[in-house]
Write a protein that holds these residues in place. Structure first.
Motif, PDB file in Angstrom:
ATOM      1  N   ALA A  11      11.664  -3.028 -17.205  1.00 17.47           N
ATOM      2  CA  ALA A  11      11.068  -1.625 -17.000  1.00 17.47           C
ATOM      3  C   ALA A  11       9.411  -1.519 -17.306  1.00 17.47           C
ATOM      4  O   ALA A  11       9.052  -0.932 -16.426  1.00 17.47           O
ATOM      5  N   GLY A  12       9.073  -2.057 -18.083  1.00 15.68           N
ATOM      6  CA  GLY A  12       7.468  -2.524 -18.400  1.00 15.68           C
ATOM      7  C   GLY A  12       6.954  -2.712 -17.016  1.00 15.68           C
ATOM      8  O   GLY A  12       5.866  -2.135 -16.612  1.00 15.68           O
ATOM      9  N   VAL A  13       7.368  -3.876 -16.350  1.00 12.59           N
ATOM     10  CA  VAL A  13       6.928  -4.388 -15.056  1.00 12.59           C
ATOM     11  C   VAL A  13       6.832  -3.362 -13.946  1.00 12.59           C
ATOM     12  O   VAL A  13       5.987  -3.107 -13.253  1.00 12.59           O
ATOM     13  N   PHE A  14       7.921  -2.804 -13.863  1.00 14.02           N
ATOM     14  CA  PHE A  14       7.978  -1.554 -12.730  1.00 14.02           C
ATOM     15  C   PHE A  14       7.224  -0.273 -13.088  1.00 14.02           C
ATOM     16  O   PHE A  14       6.584   0.125 -12.282  1.00 14.02           O
ATOM     17  N   VAL A  15       6.871  -0.124 -14.415  1.00 13.68           N
ATOM     18  CA  VAL A  15       6.077   1.029 -14.777  1.00 13.68           C
ATOM     19  C   VAL A  15       4.688   0.873 -14.507  1.00 13.68           C
ATOM     20  O   VAL A  15       3.950   1.427 -13.862  1.00 13.68           O
ATOM     21  N   ILE A  16       4.217  -0.520 -14.771  1.00 14.72           N
ATOM     22  CA  ILE A  16       2.880  -0.851 -14.451  1.00 14.72           C
ATOM     23  C   ILE A  16       2.531  -1.030 -13.144  1.00 14.72           C
ATOM     24  O   ILE A  16       1.598  -0.442 -12.428  1.00 14.72           O
ATOM     25  N   TRP A  17       3.733  -1.224 -12.416  1.00 20.41           N
ATOM     26  CA  TRP A  17       3.523  -1.154 -10.793  1.00 20.41           C
ATOM     27  C   TRP A  17       3.369   0.116 -10.234  1.00 20.41           C
ATOM     28  O   TRP A  17       2.458   0.378  -9.310  1.00 20.41           O
ATOM     29  N   ALA A  18       3.843   1.094 -10.639  1.00 20.10           N
ATOM     30  CA  ALA A  18       3.953   2.319 -10.181  1.00 20.10           C
ATOM     31  C   ALA A  18       2.685   3.132 -10.636  1.00 20.10           C
ATOM     32  O   ALA A  18       2.111   3.684  -9.903  1.00 20.10           O
ATOM     33  N   THR A  19       2.247   2.817 -11.849  1.00 19.50           N
ATOM     34  CA  THR A  19       1.064   3.349 -12.596  1.00 19.50           C
ATOM     35  C   THR A  19      -0.282   2.792 -11.571  1.00 19.50           C
ATOM     36  O   THR A  19      -0.943   3.633 -11.177  1.00 19.50           O
ATOM     37  N   ARG A  20      -0.193   1.485 -11.268  1.00 22.69           N
ATOM     38  CA  ARG A  20      -1.417   1.020 -10.529  1.00 22.69           C
ATOM     39  C   ARG A  20      -1.418   1.399  -9.105  1.00 22.69           C
ATOM     40  O   ARG A  20      -2.256   1.860  -8.727  1.00 22.69           O
ATOM     41  N   ALA A  21      -0.293   1.696  -8.453  1.00 22.20           N
ATOM     42  CA  ALA A  21      -0.079   1.976  -7.214  1.00 22.20           C
ATOM     43  C   ALA A  21      -0.531   3.759  -7.093  1.00 22.20           C
ATOM     44  O   ALA A  21      -1.376   4.116  -6.264  1.00 22.20           O
ATOM     45  N   CYS A  22      -0.065   4.544  -7.959  1.00 19.27           N
ATOM     46  CA  CYS A  22      -0.512   5.735  -8.061  1.00 19.27           C
ATOM     47  C   CYS A  22      -1.907   5.877  -8.257  1.00 19.27           C
ATOM     48  O   CYS A  22      -2.103   6.843  -7.567  1.00 19.27           O
ATOM     49  N   THR A  23      -2.353   5.183  -9.269  1.00 19.36           N
ATOM     50  CA  THR A  23      -3.928   5.318  -9.612  1.00 19.36           C
ATOM     51  C   THR A  23      -4.615   5.157  -8.566  1.00 19.36           C
ATOM     52  O   THR A  23      -5.734   5.878  -8.311  1.00 19.36           O
ATOM     53  N   ASN A  24      -4.433   4.102  -7.927  1.00 21.81           N
ATOM     54  CA  ASN A  24      -5.143   3.754  -6.681  1.00 21.81           C
ATOM     55  C   ASN A  24      -4.941   4.621  -5.369  1.00 21.81           C
ATOM     56  O   ASN A  24      -6.215   4.951  -4.727  1.00 21.81           O
ATOM     57  N   LEU A  25      -4.306   5.181  -5.416  1.00 17.09           N
ATOM     58  CA  LEU A  25      -3.816   6.267  -4.260  1.00 17.09           C
ATOM     59  C   LEU A  25      -4.489   7.480  -4.487  1.00 17.09           C
ATOM     60  O   LEU A  25      -5.212   8.073  -3.795  1.00 17.09           O
TER      61      LEU A  25
END
Length: 250
Positions: A204-218
């Motif tokens: 769950a932590g890996v997927f949260v970091i994935w979503a956070t990074r993608a949303c921040t960059n966009l």
């Protein structure tokens, strides 16, 4: 032997005697006609019909409206747009935006300049479906949190960017919805991961970091004024997707 009777002659009024001694010509009595009786055509077989049906049908050969097509004008269905395009749903564009989220280290923001809600609605329904397979009915909870998180991130970004910020609520909702893809994958993976284990929290932590990074960059790429506040925007995105992951874990 025939007997003759002396009968007096019958005298008719003037003009009504069929035989006048002075003229010697026989005048026939005319049968009077009704003064308001309409003229009847010779080719009409329907009684009391004072107009010709054939001529009326000939004069009204065209459609109502004066056009030449089936409904007031010529319609060519080959020139009509597809139904999905008329509804504003573009599957190829949705696929490109979704595919750009799959690489968390290189998110292409060019596809997300034109925001839409068709892809986020599809991801929302997929998330609800996987949660339903896990025995959790959370349709209203997920939808409510998407709305609240969109308003929250919209206010935070515009407060940080100040007058330079040009982020609108529609774009913010679109970005949050598309970046929900890692959480949707997490909900699908959690169906095969043991409950209440360290592995579950680590995934769950890996997927949260994935979503956070993608949303921040966009968010930084599609709107102006957020580059210098990347850390605070990332923190807000981290809170949003952490709550989504908690719906999956517990």
């Amino acid at each position: 032997m025939a007997r003759e009777f002396g009968a007096p002659p019958v005298i008719f009024p003037s003009g009504g005697n069929p035989t006048v001694a002075t003229g010697g010509n026989i005048q026939q009595r005319r049968v009077p006609t009704a003064p308001f009786q309409p003229s009847r055509p010779s080719n009409s077989g329907i009684p009391f019909m004072s107009f010709d049906i054939g001529s009326s049908a000939t004069n009204t050969a065209g459609p109502i409206g004066g056009g030449t097509g089936p409904i007031g004008g010529a319609t060519n269905f080959d020139e009509e747009e597809p139904l999905l395009d008329e509804l504003g749903i573009h599957p190829d564009q949705i696929w490109k935006k979704t595919k750009s989220i799959l690489n968390p280290f290189r998110v292409n923001p060019t596809f997300h300049k034109d925001s839409d809600l068709s892809g986020p609605i599809f991801l929302y329904l997929s998330f609800c479906l996987f949660q339903l397979l896990a025995g959790k009915i959370q349709f209203g909870v997920i939808l409510g949190w998407i709305v609240v998180s969109s308003i929250f991130l919209y206010i935070v970004f515009n407060m940080l960017a100040g007058r330079n910020g040009n982020l609108d609520l529609h774009t913010c909702t679109s970005v949050i919805g598309y970046c929900l893809l890692p959480v949707v994958i997490l909900s699908a993976v959690s169906l095969f991961v043991p409950q209440n284990g360290a592995i579950r929290y680590g995934v769950a932590g890996v997927f949260v970091i994935w979503a956070t990074r993608a949303c921040t960059n966009l968010m930084v790429a599609v709107a102006d004024g957020g580059e210098e506040h990347r850390g605070l925007i990332a923190y807000a995105c981290f809170l949003i997707y952490t709550l989504f992951s908690l719906l999956v874990i517990f």
